[in-house]
Design a protein around this motif. Structure first.
Motif, PDB file in Angstrom:
ATOM      1  N   ASP A   1      96.582  68.432  70.964  1.00  0.00           N
ATOM      2  CA  ASP A   1      96.211  68.229  72.359  1.00  0.00           C
ATOM      3  C   ASP A   1      95.652  66.825  72.552  1.00  0.00           C
ATOM      4  O   ASP A   1      95.405  66.092  71.598  1.00  0.00           O
ATOM      5  CB  ASP A   1      95.212  69.292  72.825  1.00  0.00           C
ATOM      6  N   GLU A   2      95.463  66.456  73.824  1.00  0.00           N
ATOM      7  CA  GLU A   2      95.019  65.093  74.119  1.00  0.00           C
ATOM      8  C   GLU A   2      93.612  64.820  73.627  1.00  0.00           C
ATOM      9  O   GLU A   2      93.225  63.665  73.446  1.00  0.00           O
ATOM     10  CB  GLU A   2      95.104  64.836  75.614  1.00  0.00           C
ATOM     11  N   GLU A   3      92.830  65.879  73.398  1.00  0.00           N
ATOM     12  CA  GLU A   3      91.484  65.693  72.873  1.00  0.00           C
ATOM     13  C   GLU A   3      91.505  65.218  71.427  1.00  0.00           C
ATOM     14  O   GLU A   3      90.612  64.512  70.981  1.00  0.00           O
ATOM     15  CB  GLU A   3      90.704  67.012  72.975  1.00  0.00           C
ATOM     16  N   GLY A   4      92.536  65.634  70.690  1.00  0.00           N
ATOM     17  CA  GLY A   4      92.553  65.328  69.266  1.00  0.00           C
ATOM     18  C   GLY A   4      93.462  64.197  68.853  1.00  0.00           C
ATOM     19  O   GLY A   4      93.309  63.646  67.764  1.00  0.00           O
ATOM     20  N   LEU A   5      94.441  63.840  69.700  1.00  0.00           N
ATOM     21  CA  LEU A   5      95.430  62.836  69.310  1.00  0.00           C
ATOM     22  C   LEU A   5      94.782  61.518  68.913  1.00  0.00           C
ATOM     23  O   LEU A   5      95.099  60.949  67.868  1.00  0.00           O
ATOM     24  CB  LEU A   5      96.418  62.612  70.456  1.00  0.00           C
ATOM     25  N   ARG A   6      93.879  61.022  69.740  1.00  0.00           N
ATOM     26  CA  ARG A   6      93.255  59.723  69.468  1.00  0.00           C
ATOM     27  C   ARG A   6      92.560  59.703  68.108  1.00  0.00           C
ATOM     28  O   ARG A   6      92.742  58.762  67.322  1.00  0.00           O
ATOM     29  CB  ARG A   6      92.249  59.397  70.569  1.00  0.00           C
ATOM     30  N   ASP A   7      91.769  60.743  67.804  1.00  0.00           N
ATOM     31  CA  ASP A   7      90.931  60.711  66.610  1.00  0.00           C
ATOM     32  C   ASP A   7      91.686  61.106  65.348  1.00  0.00           C
ATOM     33  O   ASP A   7      91.246  60.789  64.243  1.00  0.00           O
ATOM     34  CB  ASP A   7      89.716  61.624  66.806  1.00  0.00           C
ATOM     35  N   ILE A   8      92.825  61.795  65.490  1.00  0.00           N
ATOM     36  CA  ILE A   8      93.636  62.157  64.329  1.00  0.00           C
ATOM     37  C   ILE A   8      94.617  61.043  63.985  1.00  0.00           C
ATOM     38  O   ILE A   8      94.830  60.720  62.822  1.00  0.00           O
ATOM     39  CB  ILE A   8      94.404  63.467  64.594  1.00  0.00           C
ATOM     40  N   TYR A   9      95.195  60.448  65.023  1.00  0.00           N
ATOM     41  CA  TYR A   9      96.379  59.614  64.811  1.00  0.00           C
ATOM     42  C   TYR A   9      96.070  58.126  64.655  1.00  0.00           C
ATOM     43  O   TYR A   9      96.861  57.391  64.065  1.00  0.00           O
ATOM     44  CB  TYR A   9      97.335  59.816  65.987  1.00  0.00           C
ATOM     45  N   PHE A  10      94.949  57.665  65.189  1.00  0.00           N
ATOM     46  CA  PHE A  10      94.627  56.240  65.122  1.00  0.00           C
ATOM     47  C   PHE A  10      93.359  56.051  64.303  1.00  0.00           C
ATOM     48  O   PHE A  10      92.392  56.793  64.452  1.00  0.00           O
ATOM     49  CB  PHE A  10      94.479  55.666  66.534  1.00  0.00           C
ATOM     50  N   HIS A  11      93.377  55.048  63.419  1.00  0.00           N
ATOM     51  CA  HIS A  11      92.361  54.967  62.376  1.00  0.00           C
ATOM     52  C   HIS A  11      91.414  53.777  62.516  1.00  0.00           C
ATOM     53  O   HIS A  11      90.209  53.931  62.348  1.00  0.00           O
ATOM     54  CB  HIS A  11      93.047  54.915  61.002  1.00  0.00           C
TER      55      HIS A  11
ATOM     56  N   ASN B   1      72.752  42.178  47.504  1.00  0.00           N
ATOM     57  CA  ASN B   1      73.565  42.926  46.532  1.00  0.00           C
ATOM     58  C   ASN B   1      73.694  44.395  46.906  1.00  0.00           C
ATOM     59  O   ASN B   1      73.595  45.287  46.066  1.00  0.00           O
ATOM     60  CB  ASN B   1      72.979  42.788  45.120  1.00  0.00           C
ATOM     61  N   CYS B   2      73.931  44.650  48.198  1.00  0.00           N
ATOM     62  CA  CYS B   2      74.079  46.023  48.685  1.00  0.00           C
ATOM     63  C   CYS B   2      75.385  46.173  49.452  1.00  0.00           C
ATOM     64  O   CYS B   2      75.972  45.200  49.920  1.00  0.00           O
ATOM     65  CB  CYS B   2      72.916  46.413  49.586  1.00  0.00           C
ATOM     66  N   ILE B   3      75.808  47.414  49.570  1.00  0.00           N
ATOM     67  CA  ILE B   3      76.905  47.770  50.466  1.00  0.00           C
ATOM     68  C   ILE B   3      76.307  48.627  51.574  1.00  0.00           C
ATOM     69  O   ILE B   3      75.806  49.720  51.317  1.00  0.00           O
ATOM     70  CB  ILE B   3      78.023  48.530  49.738  1.00  0.00           C
ATOM     71  N   TYR B   4      76.319  48.101  52.788  1.00  0.00           N
ATOM     72  CA  TYR B   4      75.877  48.858  53.958  1.00  0.00           C
ATOM     73  C   TYR B   4      77.100  49.602  54.507  1.00  0.00           C
ATOM     74  O   TYR B   4      78.128  48.979  54.793  1.00  0.00           O
ATOM     75  CB  TYR B   4      75.303  47.925  55.016  1.00  0.00           C
ATOM     76  N   PHE B   5      77.000  50.903  54.662  1.00  0.00           N
ATOM     77  CA  PHE B   5      78.164  51.684  55.074  1.00  0.00           C
ATOM     78  C   PHE B   5      77.856  52.503  56.328  1.00  0.00           C
ATOM     79  O   PHE B   5      76.710  52.860  56.605  1.00  0.00           O
ATOM     80  CB  PHE B   5      78.641  52.603  53.944  1.00  0.00           C
ATOM     81  N   ALA B   6      78.901  52.792  57.104  1.00  0.00           N
ATOM     82  CA  ALA B   6      78.809  53.613  58.311  1.00  0.00           C
ATOM     83  C   ALA B   6      79.887  54.688  58.242  1.00  0.00           C
ATOM     84  O   ALA B   6      80.762  54.659  57.371  1.00  0.00           O
ATOM     85  CB  ALA B   6      78.976  52.756  59.558  1.00  0.00           C
ATOM     86  N   ASP B   7      79.821  55.647  59.171  1.00  0.00           N
ATOM     87  CA  ASP B   7      80.777  56.756  59.182  1.00  0.00           C
ATOM     88  C   ASP B   7      82.214  56.261  59.086  1.00  0.00           C
ATOM     89  O   ASP B   7      82.631  55.380  59.847  1.00  0.00           O
ATOM     90  CB  ASP B   7      80.638  57.563  60.487  1.00  0.00           C
ATOM     91  N   HIS B   8      82.980  56.839  58.163  1.00  0.00           N
ATOM     92  CA  HIS B   8      84.401  56.502  58.044  1.00  0.00           C
ATOM     93  C   HIS B   8      85.086  57.538  57.168  1.00  0.00           C
ATOM     94  O   HIS B   8      84.671  57.772  56.029  1.00  0.00           O
ATOM     95  CB  HIS B   8      84.582  55.107  57.451  1.00  0.00           C
ATOM     96  N   LEU B   9      86.112  58.165  57.713  1.00  0.00           N
ATOM     97  CA  LEU B   9      86.889  59.181  57.005  1.00  0.00           C
ATOM     98  C   LEU B   9      88.359  59.009  57.353  1.00  0.00           C
ATOM     99  O   LEU B   9      88.721  58.302  58.294  1.00  0.00           O
ATOM    100  CB  LEU B   9      86.444  60.589  57.420  1.00  0.00           C
ATOM    101  N   SER B  10      89.205  59.702  56.605  1.00  0.00           N
ATOM    102  CA  SER B  10      90.628  59.689  56.919  1.00  0.00           C
ATOM    103  C   SER B  10      90.889  60.337  58.269  1.00  0.00           C
ATOM    104  O   SER B  10      91.733  59.874  59.041  1.00  0.00           O
ATOM    105  CB  SER B  10      91.414  60.415  55.829  1.00  0.00           C
ATOM    106  N   ASP B  11      90.168  61.420  58.564  1.00  0.00           N
ATOM    107  CA  ASP B  11      90.300  62.119  59.845  1.00  0.00           C
ATOM    108  C   ASP B  11      88.949  62.104  60.545  1.00  0.00           C
ATOM    109  O   ASP B  11      88.061  62.881  60.209  1.00  0.00           O
ATOM    110  CB  ASP B  11      90.777  63.554  59.633  1.00  0.00           C
ATOM    111  N   MET B  12      88.815  61.227  61.537  1.00  0.00           N
ATOM    112  CA  MET B  12      87.526  61.052  62.210  1.00  0.00           C
ATOM    113  C   MET B  12      87.413  62.002  63.395  1.00  0.00           C
ATOM    114  O   MET B  12      87.399  61.598  64.561  1.00  0.00           O
ATOM    115  CB  MET B  12      87.368  59.605  62.661  1.00  0.00           C
ATOM    116  N   LEU B  13      87.342  63.307  63.115  1.00  0.00           N
ATOM    117  CA  LEU B  13      87.120  64.311  64.140  1.00  0.00           C
ATOM    118  C   LEU B  13      85.637  64.652  64.204  1.00  0.00           C
ATOM    119  O   LEU B  13      84.926  64.546  63.205  1.00  0.00           O
ATOM    120  CB  LEU B  13      87.938  65.564  63.839  1.00  0.00           C
ATOM    121  N   PRO B  14      85.137  65.085  65.369  1.00  0.00           N
ATOM    122  CA  PRO B  14      83.711  65.387  65.495  1.00  0.00           C
ATOM    123  C   PRO B  14      83.198  66.364  64.448  1.00  0.00           C
ATOM    124  O   PRO B  14      82.073  66.213  63.960  1.00  0.00           O
ATOM    125  CB  PRO B  14      83.612  65.970  66.914  1.00  0.00           C
TER     126      PRO B  14
END
Length: 418
Positions: A166-176, A363-376
């Motif tokens: 559905d249109e709710e999920g297309l953006r977050d599933i298909y574009f990275h 000498n650190c890695i600062y990281f933020a949310d990131h996954l293959s599938d960024m769904l809520p």
């Protein structure tokens, strides 16, 4: 002497000791300062860089407010570390950040799939073509399907894979991820899209996207996929890394492709219990690969996922001689970043030295949310820092909080308007 008579050299000296927020405040002292500081970069004005982390809120995308956490401020009270921008209206309402670069956020809506470049400090906006204009080929077809109740689902075809969403999920599933060049006056933009993680390019003013470099299959069973793209200022080329650690570069038109590093023979594999994200960057002329290991586990009986970053590995590309006339680049482990720290996530990967950006740890890695599938349901505030020497983590956000959207992302503010 009146404020507007202050010599520019003195104003430039003062600005170099200020944060971007203080510089913005300085610009409203008088009209002449406002005009001068509006073009601060062109006039040689500099302020110390300040990495901010976009925070989730209680209402998700149904908000016209952005709240950032400034990691350079060392205060016990959280409120002192936050930067809030409200009344942004349609500039941010109903949109999610898919990238950031040099003071610009890249936001994307769910319906039209039209990316915007947006500066929250100046409220400047640049439009990009809808992602629906990415050319159809055998690896990418998206067709809308209209139901009798008026709802829309999208039929997607990628080679031999078929699915509807559905249109709710297309953006977050298909574009990275969306990456923007920095010193390129055209602001060439690259999107990583699809389950096959292909590339497409565009520029502001273009009517459509064009296909980027194509990849051959890694093996008969496994396809190669793009994981991250980095824009290198010095040679004005994009560098892309794949899931199998192949690195290739291409120009601002997506042409003149060069293989920089061959694919690895023994890559990491995703499975239902873990995810692996790959990032690429140039630091002091050295090509770096950052591997991120994310644990995935079920949180409760509702089968929602909890995710947590549990490891990082940094490598640099070095030529290794083979025979007398050929050298093959290989990845060599890196244990020290020489006082620099890396910032990874949906943003374009960047680095800062702790002497240039007071308040960040070296000498650190600062990281933020990131996954293959960024769904809520898959995002639960996985943001923090990883110290390379001690291999210890510090997490910034409360993973048990009910607020998990929009996903966190790193952002470096500026006063750019174009």
């Amino acid at each position: 002497m009146a404020w507007n008579d202050l010599p520019m050299d003195l104003l430039r000296c003062i600005s170099s000791q200020l944060s971007i927020v203080d510089l913005a405040r300085l610009s409203i002292v008088c009209t002449s300062w406002n005009l001068t500081l509006a073009n601060y970069a062109l006039l040689g004005f500099q302020c110390y860089p300040s990495p901010w982390l976009l925070l989730p809120n209680d209402v998700g995308e149904a908000s016209d407010t952005l709240t950032f956490y400034d990691v350079t401020i060392e205060e016990e009270a959280d409120i002192g570390c936050q930067r809030r921008f409200s009344s942004l209206g349609s500039l941010i309402y109903g949109r999610r950040c898919f990238g950031s670069s040099d003071g610009w956020l890249v936001t994307l809506d769910k319906i039209d799939l039209q990316p915007h470049l947006f500066n929250p400090l100046t409220k400047a906006k640049i439009l990009l073509p809808s992602l629906f204009t990415i050319p159809k080929d055998q690896g990418h077809i998206i067709e809308p399907e209209y139901a009798s109740d008026g709802s829309i689902r999208f039929f997607c075809n990628e080679i031999s894979s078929y699915f509807t969403v559905d249109e709710e999920g297309l953006r977050d599933i298909y574009f990275h991820k969306i990456i923007v060049s920095s010193n390129d006056s055209f602001r060439t933009t690259v999107v990583i899209y699809g389950f096959t993680k292909a590339l497409a390019l565009t520029r502001p003013g273009d009517q459509a996207w064009v296909l980027g470099p194509q990849l051959p299959p890694y093996t008969l069973k496994h396809d190669e996929q793009f994981e991250d793209v980095y824009y290198h200022d010095e040679d004005q080329r994009f560098y892309a890394i794949t899931h199998f650690s192949m690195v290739l570069s291409f120009d601002l038109n997506g042409q003149n492709v060069e293989i920089i590093c061959p694919a690895m023979q023994d890559p990491c594999w995703r499975n239902r219990h873990s995810d692996y994200m790959y990032y690429i960057a140039f630091m002091s002329g050295t090509l770096l690969k950052i591997e991120r290991v994310i644990k995935i586990y079920k949180a409760d009986i509702n089968q929602t996922n909890n995710v947590k970053t549990i490891g990082f590995f940094v490598s640099k590309s070095e030529p290794v001689a083979i025979g007398s006339s050929y050298s093959c680049p290989q990845w060599v482990p890196v244990k020290d970043l020489c006082g620099y720290s890396l910032f990874v996530g949906c943003n374009q990967t960047f680095y800062l030295h702790h002497m240039v950006a007071p308040g960040i740890r070296p000498n650190c890695i600062y990281f933020a949310d990131h996954l293959s599938d960024m769904l809520p349901e898959n995002v639960n505030q996985d943001a923090g820092l990883f110290e390379l020497h001690s291999r210890q983590f510090q997490y910034f956000l409360d993973s048990d909080s009910q607020s998990n959207w929009p996903p966190s992302i790193w952002f470096t503010p500026s006063l750019s308007i174009s």
